[in-house]
Scaffold this active site. Structure first.
Site, PDB file in Angstrom:
ATOM      1  N   ARG A 204       0.869  -1.182   0.000  1.00  0.00           N
ATOM      2  CA  ARG A 204       0.000   0.000   0.000  1.00  0.00           C
ATOM      3  C   ARG A 204       0.903   1.228   0.000  1.00  0.00           C
ATOM      4  NH1 ARG A 204      -3.159   0.697   5.217  1.00  0.00           N
ATOM      5  NH2 ARG A 204      -1.372   2.018   5.591  1.00  0.00           N
TER       6      ARG A 204
ATOM      7  N   HIS B  87      -3.950   4.511   4.791  1.00  0.00           N
ATOM      8  CA  HIS B  87      -5.182   3.728   4.678  1.00  0.00           C
ATOM      9  C   HIS B  87      -6.270   4.551   3.972  1.00  0.00           C
ATOM     10  CE1 HIS B  87      -8.481   1.117   5.799  1.00  0.00           C
ATOM     11  NE2 HIS B  87      -9.089   2.167   6.289  1.00  0.00           N
TER      12      HIS B  87
ATOM     13  N   TYR C 284       3.966   5.671   9.910  1.00  0.00           N
ATOM     14  CA  TYR C 284       4.446   4.449  10.577  1.00  0.00           C
ATOM     15  C   TYR C 284       5.153   3.497   9.600  1.00  0.00           C
ATOM     16  CZ  TYR C 284      -0.121   3.576   8.587  1.00  0.00           C
ATOM     17  OH  TYR C 284      -1.184   3.550   7.724  1.00  0.00           O
TER      18      TYR C 284
HETATM   19  C1  LIG Z   1     -16.097  -5.314  10.487  1.00  0.00           C
HETATM   20  C2  LIG Z   1     -15.137  -4.171  10.594  1.00  0.00           C
HETATM   21  N1  LIG Z   1     -14.254  -4.152  11.611  1.00  0.00           N
HETATM   22  C3  LIG Z   1     -13.389  -3.121  11.736  1.00  0.00           C
HETATM   23  C4  LIG Z   1     -13.400  -2.085  10.853  1.00  0.00           C
HETATM   24  C5  LIG Z   1     -12.446  -0.905  11.041  1.00  0.00           C
HETATM   25  N2  LIG Z   1     -11.401  -0.903  10.036  1.00  0.00           N
HETATM   26  C6  LIG Z   1     -11.490  -0.112   8.962  1.00  0.00           C
HETATM   27  S1  LIG Z   1     -10.185  -0.298   7.962  1.00  0.00           S
HETATM   28  C7  LIG Z   1      -9.429  -1.418   8.974  1.00  0.00           C
HETATM   29  C8  LIG Z   1      -8.113  -2.043   8.583  1.00  0.00           C
HETATM   30  C9  LIG Z   1      -8.229  -2.742   7.256  1.00  0.00           C
HETATM   31  O1  LIG Z   1      -7.026  -3.295   6.826  1.00  0.00           O
HETATM   32  P1  LIG Z   1      -6.853  -3.791   5.335  1.00  0.00           P
HETATM   33  O2  LIG Z   1      -7.995  -4.687   4.992  1.00  0.00           O
HETATM   34  O3  LIG Z   1      -5.502  -4.381   5.219  1.00  0.00           O
HETATM   35  O4  LIG Z   1      -7.001  -2.457   4.480  1.00  0.00           O
HETATM   36  P2  LIG Z   1      -5.858  -1.373   4.098  1.00  0.00           P
HETATM   37  O5  LIG Z   1      -5.393  -0.711   5.374  1.00  0.00           O
HETATM   38  O6  LIG Z   1      -4.754  -2.101   3.417  1.00  0.00           O
HETATM   39  O7  LIG Z   1      -6.546  -0.397   3.213  1.00  0.00           O
HETATM   40  C10 LIG Z   1     -10.228  -1.656  10.074  1.00  0.00           C
HETATM   41  C11 LIG Z   1      -9.906  -2.598  11.152  1.00  0.00           C
HETATM   42  C12 LIG Z   1     -14.350  -2.144   9.780  1.00  0.00           C
HETATM   43  N3  LIG Z   1     -14.437  -1.189   8.854  1.00  0.00           N
HETATM   44  N4  LIG Z   1     -15.178  -3.199   9.675  1.00  0.00           N
HETATM   45 MG   LIG Z   2      -3.958  -3.917   3.957  1.00  0.00          MG
END
Ligand SMILES: Cc1ncc(C[n+]2csc(CCOP(=O)(O)OP(=O)(O)O)c2C)c(N)n1
Ligand SMILES: [Mg+2]
Length: 321
Positions: free
Chosen positions: A125, A129, A137
């Site tokens: 990435r 986010h 980080y």
């Molecule tokens: C069911 C649920 N739990 C927690 C979240 C909060 N949340 C939003 S993004 C995220 C991290 C996602 O990581 P990843 O799938 O690797 O996405 P990236 O950071 O690479 O975009 C979390 C825990 C959510 N949106 N839905």
């Molecule tokens: Mg990810």
């Protein structure tokens, strides 16, 4: 919500089969999203039903600010597939052609009725986010490395080396992209702000559309009392799974999945040996680490080991303050 599309798309895949449509459902999830309950429930349902589902796990190494190694104790997220008894593939996600070919062969496997395929796409990435996240980080060296793996630059090199385009074609494409972006930006910026009331309209259909299932097989086949007629679209081995645990696969283990271009195994089912365990990092909580945190204890021990002895006198002879 993270993970929710996996059970939903499993349902779409199953519905397609029920209706006699020879479709394959495809969806994707991030490395972080693969830790949700919905991911595991949905994948198990898809696996058990041998649903034609291609699930792309985009392992971009960060779940918001959490590196994968702090989230799961395995190295390859594709190894999850073994536990569900489904096929998996690992592909270099910055290699456009490998990603396309791997996905295409997964779709073909699904269409042939072999059940779901999980594809772990290894990538990075390159931003935070979301817009609000400056991703401070992420170690700079990591960004620097992955910049050298830019999928667009690599694909451009591929097109040039395979003589699929030339400088003229490239500049035509670049000019078209610029033109389209400019036109869309102009359209957006010159459009009036939508009235606030519009926000609540058009989210749910309230009778403005007729939604009809597209039956491609005779309804009488699936509607009682004729339900025990043979299905048109038969699923190979349904209910009689002979997957990666079959003795033949165990006797001659297939080569481990390579980081590029699929798993290299002849069978679409990958014969995994033991899942590879990621390097253990000491557990650590980012905020308010307490004295019971193992990482605090380990750091303290390291520091004590490094420190030169401060006193020559044995402790019982030292003066107490
Ligand atoms: C069911 C649920 N739990 C927690 C979240 C909060 N949340 C939003 S993004 C995220 C991290 C996602 O990581 P990843 O799938 O690797 O996405 P990236 O950071 O690479 O975009 C979390 C825990 C959510 N949106 N839905
Ligand atoms: Mg990810």
């Amino acid at each position: 919500m993270l993970g929710d599309l996996i059970p939903v798309m499993t349902g779409v895949a199953m519905a397609g089969r029920y209706l006699g449509q020879n479709i394959v459902a495809m969806t994707w999830i991030g490395d972080g999203g693969s830790s949700t309950g919905a991911f595991h429930e949905g994948l198990n349902l898809a696996a058990q039903q041998r649903a034609p589902l291609v699930l792309i796990v985009e392992n971009n190494q960060w779940a918001y600010s959490t590196p994968v190694a702090r989230q799961v104790p395995i190295k390859n997220l594709a190894d999850r597939a073994v536990a569900y008894g489904i096929a998996s593939k690992i592909v270099d996600g910055n290699d456009v052609v490998a990603t396309y070919e791997t996905t295409k062969s997964a779709v073909e496997d699904c269409r042939a009725g072999r059940g779901p395929v999980l594809i772990e796409v290894k990538t990075m990435r390159m931003k935070g986010h979301a817009q609000h996240d400056p991703a401070e980080y992420v170690p700079k060296a990591m960004f620097d490395y992955w910049k050298t793996q830019d999928p667009i630059a690599r694909y451009e090199t591929y097109l040039t080396e395979h003589k699929l385009w030339d400088a003229k074609k490239k500049s035509e494409i670049d000019a078209r992209i610029e033109r389209e972006l400019d036109a869309d930006q102009k359209f957006a910026e010159e459009s009036p702000m939508p009235p606030a009331e519009l926000a609540e309209q058009g989210v749910y259909c309230e009778g403005c559309h007729t939604i009809e299932a597209e039956w491609r097989r005779a309804k009488k086949e699936v509607i009682p009392p004729a339900s025990n007629e043979e299905a048109v679209w038969k699923v190979a081995d349904f209910g009689a799974f002979k997957g990666p645990f079959a003795p033949a696969a165990a006797a001659a283990p297939a080569p481990r999945a390579a980081a590029s271009g699929g798993n290299g195994a002849e069978s679409p089912l990958v014969a995994h040996d033991e899942p590879e365990v990621a390097k253990q990092t000491p557990l650590r909580v980012p905020f308010g680490r307490g004295p019971k945190d193992r990482s605090v204890e380990l750091e303290r021990r390291d520091k004590v080991a490094e420190r030169p002895p401060r006193h020559n006198k044995p402790p019982h002879k030292r003066r107490r303050r």
